[in-house]
Design an enzyme around this catalytic site. Structure first.
Site, PDB file in Angstrom:
ATOM      1  N   PHE A 123       4.241   3.164  17.453  1.00 47.27           N
ATOM      2  CA  PHE A 123       4.632   3.812  16.206  1.00 47.27           C
ATOM      3  C   PHE A 123       3.707   5.005  15.992  1.00 47.27           C
ATOM      4  O   PHE A 123       2.485   4.848  15.969  1.00 47.27           O
ATOM      5  CB  PHE A 123       4.452   2.785  15.092  1.00 47.27           C
ATOM      6  CG  PHE A 123       4.678   3.257  13.691  1.00 47.27           C
ATOM      7  CD1 PHE A 123       5.966   3.320  13.162  1.00 47.27           C
ATOM      8  CD2 PHE A 123       3.612   3.588  12.867  1.00 47.27           C
ATOM      9  CE1 PHE A 123       6.176   3.710  11.839  1.00 47.27           C
ATOM     10  CE2 PHE A 123       3.814   3.984  11.545  1.00 47.27           C
ATOM     11  CZ  PHE A 123       5.104   4.040  11.042  1.00 47.27           C
ATOM     12  N   ALA A 124       4.266   6.192  15.852  1.00 48.99           N
ATOM     13  CA  ALA A 124       3.424   7.389  15.774  1.00 48.99           C
ATOM     14  C   ALA A 124       3.671   8.135  14.467  1.00 48.99           C
ATOM     15  O   ALA A 124       4.677   8.843  14.306  1.00 48.99           O
ATOM     16  CB  ALA A 124       3.697   8.301  16.969  1.00 48.99           C
ATOM     17  N   THR A 126       0.422   8.853  12.105  1.00 50.94           N
ATOM     18  CA  THR A 126      -0.835   9.522  11.752  1.00 50.94           C
ATOM     19  C   THR A 126      -1.107  10.744  12.626  1.00 50.94           C
ATOM     20  O   THR A 126      -0.819  10.735  13.824  1.00 50.94           O
ATOM     21  CB  THR A 126      -1.997   8.525  11.879  1.00 50.94           C
ATOM     22  OG1 THR A 126      -1.735   7.452  10.979  1.00 50.94           O
ATOM     23  CG2 THR A 126      -3.339   9.137  11.534  1.00 50.94           C
ATOM     24  N   ARG A 269     -25.190 -27.890  14.615  1.00 53.54           N
ATOM     25  CA  ARG A 269     -26.529 -27.309  14.511  1.00 53.54           C
ATOM     26  C   ARG A 269     -27.359 -28.049  13.447  1.00 53.54           C
ATOM     27  O   ARG A 269     -26.896 -28.214  12.318  1.00 53.54           O
ATOM     28  CB  ARG A 269     -26.379 -25.833  14.129  1.00 53.54           C
ATOM     29  CG  ARG A 269     -27.631 -25.119  13.769  1.00 53.54           C
ATOM     30  CD  ARG A 269     -28.397 -24.702  14.984  1.00 53.54           C
ATOM     31  NE  ARG A 269     -29.548 -23.880  14.633  1.00 53.54           N
ATOM     32  CZ  ARG A 269     -30.439 -23.475  15.511  1.00 53.54           C
ATOM     33  NH1 ARG A 269     -30.308 -23.798  16.786  1.00 53.54           N
ATOM     34  NH2 ARG A 269     -31.454 -22.727  15.126  1.00 53.54           N
ATOM     35  N   GLY A 349     -29.046 -16.050  13.966  1.00 51.67           N
ATOM     36  CA  GLY A 349     -29.312 -15.170  15.114  1.00 51.67           C
ATOM     37  C   GLY A 349     -28.211 -15.252  16.159  1.00 51.67           C
ATOM     38  O   GLY A 349     -27.826 -14.243  16.772  1.00 51.67           O
ATOM     39  N   GLU A 372      -2.657   0.878   9.057  1.00 45.25           N
ATOM     40  CA  GLU A 372      -1.360   0.635   8.397  1.00 45.25           C
ATOM     41  C   GLU A 372      -1.457   0.706   6.871  1.00 45.25           C
ATOM     42  O   GLU A 372      -0.927  -0.134   6.135  1.00 45.25           O
ATOM     43  CB  GLU A 372      -0.745  -0.667   8.894  1.00 45.25           C
ATOM     44  CG  GLU A 372       0.086  -0.388  10.147  1.00 45.25           C
ATOM     45  CD  GLU A 372       0.696  -1.598  10.751  1.00 45.25           C
ATOM     46  OE1 GLU A 372       0.185  -1.989  11.810  1.00 45.25           O
ATOM     47  OE2 GLU A 372       1.668  -2.134  10.206  1.00 45.25           O
TER      48      GLU A 372
HETATM   49  N1  COS Z   1      10.394   2.837   0.286  1.00 41.88           N
HETATM   50  C1  COS Z   1      11.368   3.757   0.136  1.00 41.88           C
HETATM   51  N2  COS Z   1      11.189   4.912  -0.516  1.00 41.88           N
HETATM   52  C2  COS Z   1       9.985   5.167  -1.013  1.00 41.88           C
HETATM   53  C3  COS Z   1       8.909   4.266  -0.891  1.00 41.88           C
HETATM   54  C4  COS Z   1       9.155   3.056  -0.209  1.00 41.88           C
HETATM   55  N3  COS Z   1       8.201   2.128  -0.047  1.00 41.88           N
HETATM   56  N4  COS Z   1       7.829   4.788  -1.495  1.00 41.88           N
HETATM   57  C5  COS Z   1       8.203   5.976  -1.979  1.00 41.88           C
HETATM   58  N5  COS Z   1       9.509   6.193  -1.701  1.00 41.88           N
HETATM   59  C6  COS Z   1      10.308   7.357  -2.137  1.00 41.88           C
HETATM   60  C7  COS Z   1      10.147   7.563  -3.639  1.00 41.88           C
HETATM   61  O1  COS Z   1      11.099   6.850  -4.386  1.00 41.88           O
HETATM   62  C8  COS Z   1      10.369   9.031  -3.780  1.00 41.88           C
HETATM   63  O2  COS Z   1      11.763   9.281  -3.713  1.00 41.88           O
HETATM   64  P1  COS Z   1      12.450  10.361  -4.705  1.00 41.88           P
HETATM   65  O3  COS Z   1      11.797  11.664  -4.374  1.00 41.88           O
HETATM   66  O4  COS Z   1      13.882  10.286  -4.340  1.00 41.88           O
HETATM   67  O5  COS Z   1      12.126   9.874  -6.081  1.00 41.88           O
HETATM   68  C9  COS Z   1       9.759   9.603  -2.520  1.00 41.88           C
HETATM   69  O6  COS Z   1       9.801   8.535  -1.560  1.00 41.88           O
HETATM   70  C10 COS Z   1       8.339  10.041  -2.729  1.00 41.88           C
HETATM   71  O7  COS Z   1       7.583   8.996  -3.265  1.00 41.88           O
HETATM   72  P2  COS Z   1       6.100   9.194  -3.799  1.00 41.88           P
HETATM   73  O8  COS Z   1       6.062  10.374  -4.732  1.00 41.88           O
HETATM   74  O9  COS Z   1       5.614   7.895  -4.298  1.00 41.88           O
HETATM   75  O10 COS Z   1       5.334   9.615  -2.439  1.00 41.88           O
HETATM   76  P3  COS Z   1       3.845  10.066  -2.191  1.00 41.88           P
HETATM   77  O11 COS Z   1       3.855  11.277  -1.352  1.00 41.88           O
HETATM   78  O12 COS Z   1       3.070  10.093  -3.476  1.00 41.88           O
HETATM   79  O13 COS Z   1       3.253   8.939  -1.235  1.00 41.88           O
HETATM   80  C11 COS Z   1       2.328   6.792  -0.666  1.00 41.88           C
HETATM   81  C12 COS Z   1       3.267   7.624  -1.564  1.00 41.88           C
HETATM   82  C13 COS Z   1       0.867   7.116  -0.873  1.00 41.88           C
HETATM   83  C14 COS Z   1       2.575   5.370  -1.116  1.00 41.88           C
HETATM   84  C15 COS Z   1       2.711   6.991   0.828  1.00 41.88           C
HETATM   85  O14 COS Z   1       2.376   8.264   1.269  1.00 41.88           O
HETATM   86  C16 COS Z   1       2.034   5.964   1.720  1.00 41.88           C
HETATM   87  O15 COS Z   1       2.430   4.807   1.763  1.00 41.88           O
HETATM   88  N6  COS Z   1       0.987   6.367   2.476  1.00 41.88           N
HETATM   89  C17 COS Z   1       0.296   5.502   3.401  1.00 41.88           C
HETATM   90  C18 COS Z   1       0.861   5.639   4.751  1.00 41.88           C
HETATM   91  C19 COS Z   1       0.170   4.783   5.721  1.00 41.88           C
HETATM   92  O16 COS Z   1       0.235   3.579   5.636  1.00 41.88           O
HETATM   93  N7  COS Z   1      -0.528   5.422   6.680  1.00 41.88           N
HETATM   94  C20 COS Z   1      -1.277   4.713   7.647  1.00 41.88           C
HETATM   95  C21 COS Z   1      -0.988   5.238   8.983  1.00 41.88           C
HETATM   96  S1  COS Z   1       0.394   4.535   9.690  1.00 41.88           S
HETATM   97  S2  COS Z   1      -0.311   3.156  10.865  1.00 41.88           S
END
Ligand code: COS
Length: 386
Positions: A123-124, A126, A269, A349, A372
């Site tokens: 899964f890519a 980041t 122990r 230790g 994640e």
């Molecule tokens: N499922 C479906 N849709 C979602 C959702 C979810 N879990 N979370 C948000 N959305 C939708 C929202 O409803 C919104 O839609 P509308 O524009 O139609 O209203 C849109 O996506 C944007 O949502 P939001 O404003 O909440 O997005 P943000 O950019 O603020 O980001 C977070 C939200 C921080 C929660 C998100 O970026 C995130 O989960 N980041 C972490 C990612 C991660 O786990 N990275 C690790 C690396 S991967 S191993």
């Protein structure tokens, strides 16, 4: 509510994987950690025992046993080696965009070989500049006839170099608002322009491969786009909502493994004329470790049982469900870090040297608070649903 009591099948699976972990996974764990080389023998072991397909639909060759069954298997493997259970948790992560968003032709093309483990998925998402703020990612895909041309770099990709296919998040139209400008593609190994970059030298889960992936004018058929163009953000968000249970299971397994080891050690122990478990300072510590580990297990199993009632498609999950998944990931990983640190303390230790597994477990636990979705992101997700 009885819904997350284990069924007979789940109990049988747990006992089978527990035996496998004890007999085949535990013996080489220290050496694998030391060598930090991807362990194909572990892949073969999981393939032979049908553990790759636990949560894949039977229509595509999976066992369709559900997310709780997958969590149980990951937990049991991670009790002995945190990187081993990650193999099947990451298979689920890499495959989820396909399971959730692919059309029938794509599912038939990709899922059968993933369900058997014949092919490995990664899964890519980041990138060097962003991981938490998904909407700011930059990897680009530009439509050109019946294909898309990908350019960009992905970083910290588990299994990236050993994977046969990678699900890749890209921005397809930067002119559109963020959250509506992305697409997720399946990119197969060997596609020209797709290469593996730097391999990371990590603190823990050392033999699990973590690499950089590079896309340079990498041409991918439009037939490999999952779902509608523009829905990539939603595909990835739902993938993470579900896959976080896998990290939670990994963390729980690491905690449970360290706890088991610490209890056995404390019974053997002796200091001041009696086993150290009989000294209140250690007995109470083990009591707290047991409480938190069991609480983590109950939260995770409950979350899995709730998620199992949901269809695996792009329908929106309720805020309560999203919260359960994030709580399970955050709580289990915080418990894993705490319990493994306590386990090292119980062994004194000996806990600090590599001959005893709790040192490795403490290092392995740390990543579960980070990847994640860092636990800060989980708390953000949870607080937004309140
Ligand atoms: N499922 C479906 N849709 C979602 C959702 C979810 N879990 N979370 C948000 N959305 C939708 C929202 O409803 C919104 O839609 P509308 O524009 O139609 O209203 C849109 O996506 C944007 O949502 P939001 O404003 O909440 O997005 P943000 O950019 O603020 O980001 C977070 C939200 C921080 C929660 C998100 O970026 C995130 O989960 N980041 C972490 C990612 C991660 O786990 N990275 C690790 C690396 S991967 S191993």
């Amino acid at each position: 509510m009885r819904q997350y009591d284990l069924t007979e099948e789940q109990t049988m699976l747990r006992d089978m994987v527990r035996r496998l972990a004890r007999e085949k996974v535990a013996p080489g764990a220290e050496k694998r950690d030391e060598e930090a080389k991807f362990a194909w023998d572990m892949v073969d072991l999981l393939r032979e025992n049908g553990l790759y397909g636990i949560d894949f639909p039977s229509e595509y060759g999976g066992s369709e046993a559900g997310m709780l069954a997958l969590a149980i298997a990951v937990e049991e493997l991670c009790k002995k080696d945190g990187a081993c259970g990650l193999l099947i948790a990451d298979q689920e992560l890499g495959s989820l965009p396909i399971l959730l968003a692919a059309n029938a032709e794509q599912k038939a093309r990709f899922l059968p070989a993933l369900a058997t483990g014949e092919k490995i998925a990664a899964f890519a998402l980041t990138e060097p500049s962003a991981g938490s703020d998904v909407a700011r990612l930059r990897c680009r895909a530009v439509r050109d006839g019946d294909s898309y041309v990908l350019n960009g770099t992905k970083t910290f990709i588990t299994n990236g170099g050993v994977a046969d296919l990678v699900t890749v998040y890209t921005v397809t139209d930067p002119a559109l608002p963020t959250h509506k400008n992305a697409g997720v593609f399946v990119v197969e190994k060997g596609t020209p322009g797709f290469s593996v970059g730097k391999k990371e030298n990590k603190m823990g889960i050392r033999w699990s491969e973590t690499v950089e992936l590079i896309f340079e004018d990498c041409r991918v058929p439009a037939a490999n786009l999952l779902g509608e163009d523009g829905t990539g953000f939603q595909v990835m968000m739902k993938t993470l909502d579900l896959s976080r249970l896998g990290v939670a299971a990994q963390a729980l397994g690491i905690a449970a493994g360290a706890l088991e080891y610490a209890i056995a050690y404390a019974k053997e122990r002796e200091t001041f004329g009696k086993p150290i478990i009989q000294h209140q300072g250690i007995g109470f510590k083990l009591a707290d470790m047991t409480m938190r580990t069991e609480a983590a297990r109950q939260l995770l199993y409950k979350a899995c049982a709730m998620f199992e009632t949901q269809p695996k498609d792009m329908s929106r999950l309720s805020p309560e469900l999203i919260r359960m998944g994030s709580m399970a990931k955050c709580f289990c990983s915080d418990v894993a870090m705490w319990v493994t640190t306590q386990a090292v303390q119980v062994l004194g230790g000996y806990g600090y040297i590599k001959e005893y597994p709790v040192e490795r477990m403490m290092r392995d636990a740390k990543i579960t608070q980070i990847y994640e979705g860092a636990n800060e992101i989980q708390r953000l997700v949870i607080s937004r649903t309140l």
